[in-house]
Design an enzyme around this catalytic site. Structure first.
Site, mmCIF file in Angstrom:
data_model
loop_
_atom_site.group_PDB
_atom_site.id
_atom_site.type_symbol
_atom_site.label_atom_id
_atom_site.label_comp_id
_atom_site.label_asym_id
_atom_site.label_seq_id
_atom_site.Cartn_x
_atom_site.Cartn_y
_atom_site.Cartn_z
ATOM 1 C CG HIS A 161 -4.267 -0.892 -0.708
ATOM 2 N ND1 HIS A 161 -3.985 -0.874 0.636
ATOM 3 C CD2 HIS A 161 -4.889 -2.080 -0.948
ATOM 4 C CE1 HIS A 161 -4.412 -1.999 1.187
ATOM 5 N NE2 HIS A 161 -4.947 -2.749 0.243
ATOM 6 C CB SER B 30 -0.947 -0.029 1.205
ATOM 7 O OG SER B 30 -1.869 1.040 1.155
ATOM 8 C CB THR B 31 1.207 4.172 2.250
ATOM 9 O OG1 THR B 31 -0.199 4.396 2.297
ATOM 10 C CG2 THR B 31 1.931 5.499 2.240
ATOM 11 C CG MET C 178 -1.002 4.170 5.896
ATOM 12 S SD MET C 178 -1.924 5.613 5.260
ATOM 13 C CE MET C 178 -3.331 5.637 6.377
ATOM 14 C CG ASP D 115 -6.009 -5.422 2.661
ATOM 15 O OD1 ASP D 115 -6.688 -6.415 2.977
ATOM 16 O OD2 ASP D 115 -5.855 -5.043 1.489
#
Length: 347
Positions: free
Chosen positions: A188, A162-163, A281, A284
């Site tokens: 993401h 993600s991030t 973050m 997940d």
């Protein structure tokens, strides 16, 4: 309670600056301390206000956001969140910004959008908390092993991020040879970004990288990136593994979700899989990685020091889902060790 994250909002549109400020100011843990209409105003505001985080428009007069971002990362490294239009051109520029060192990107809202800027406040707070050393230069990647030097086994690789995932995935996948194991990825990203990101990875990496399509066969030498938007990526069909794009509600607030991908890989491949969770973050992918490990898969997690945000890997580690925690620079090579064919036959 920690002090609110102090933010400078930079955008050439007064309307957009006002909207971003209103969205961020609705969170008591965020304090918008200033606004700027272009890079020249922003430079002076950064010197005067010393913000924790900057939100930065890409298209601005005098100096565009990418050029200004490069100057920030060179002269005064700090967390910057890019604000981009949700177009192909905007996606390309946003991906370039992430490679330069931006913390994350968010899309500008369409008219009437119910939640403009989505989780921008959460990203700002995460950026303010991060201990990442923005001034550390990114080392040039070592060349991947040649096809002749790598004998691929029968394992599937599944990666979630993600991030910070754009830089992380580039670092990992540039270690892969052209005959890498079949690899599926959920990162993401906004819907319009994933096609551009897959194209960028395809240019930077030896294997073929493509946005996953429903029914695409998993093949050696190919990497499949989950499309952002309305469906989750899964794998199915044990006799001839392939990608499936499925309509389901968001999981852990995400669609596509890393957990959905990891769950399907655990059920399909079991011990013939490697699961990897990278910077991001939230949580997940943590439960799905645990399911993969319980099914006999090998599992890796990015360590705290090299994560932009040590969220997803931290939760996975705390759950016992991670077999090994490694720095980002070592993950690609470790995946190849875990997926290489044995001398006598294949794994």
């Amino acid at each position: 309670m920690s002090a609110p994250a102090r933010v400078l909002v930079v955008d050439d549109s007064p309307t957009m600056r006002g909207l971003i400020t209103a969205v961020l100011s609705s969170d008591p843990e965020v304090n918008v301390i200033g606004q700027a209409g272009d890079a020249l105003e922003a430079r002076e505001a950064i010197k005067r206000l010393n913000p924790d985080v900057v939100t930065l428009d890409i298209e601005m007069p005098n100096m565009n956001g990418l050029d200004f971002l490069e100057k920030i990362m060179t002269l005064r490294p700090m967390p910057v969140i890019m604000v981009s239009t949700m177009t192909h051109r905007g996606a390309e520029a946003s991906l370039a910004a992430l490679e330069i060192g931006a913390f994350d990107c968010v899309g500008k809202p369409a008219p009437g959008e119910p939640r403009p800027f989505g989780d921008l406040a959460e990203k700002v707070k995460a950026a303010a908390r991060t201990q990442r050393q923005f001034s550390q230069p990114v080392a040039a990647p070592a060349p991947p092993p040649s096809v002749a030097d790598f004998r691929v086994g029968r394992k599937i690789v599944a990666i979630g991020s993600s991030t910070g995932g754009v830089e992380a995935l580039i670092a990992v996948l540039q270690k892969f040879p052209a005959n890498c194991p079949p690899t599926v990825i959920t990162q993401h990203m906004p819907p319009t970004f994933t096609k551009s990101f897959a194209e960028r990875l395809n240019r930077l990496c030896a294997p073929v990288v493509q946005e996953a399509t429903d029914g695409a066969r998993l093949e050696i030498g190919k990497i499949y990136l989950a499309p952002g938007g309305e469906r989750h990526l899964q794998v199915s069909n044990a006799s001839a593994p392939c990608c499936r794009l499925v309509d389901r509600a968001p999981v852990n607030g995400h669609r596509p979700s890393v957990d959905v991908l990891f769950d399907s890989v655990a059920e399909l491949a079991g011990r013939n899989a490697v699961g990897v969770i990278l910077t991001g973050m939230g949580r997940d992918g943590a439960a799905g990685l645990l399911k993969m490990r319980h099914a006999g898969a090998r599992t890796l997690g990015q360590n705290e020091k090299t994560c932009v945000v040590y969220g997803m890997p931290r939760v996975a580690h705390e759950l016992g889902a991670v077999e090994q925690q490694l720095p980002l620079s070592a993950i690609g090579e470790e995946i190849l060790k875990m997926t290489a064919a044995r001398k006598e036959g294949t794994e």
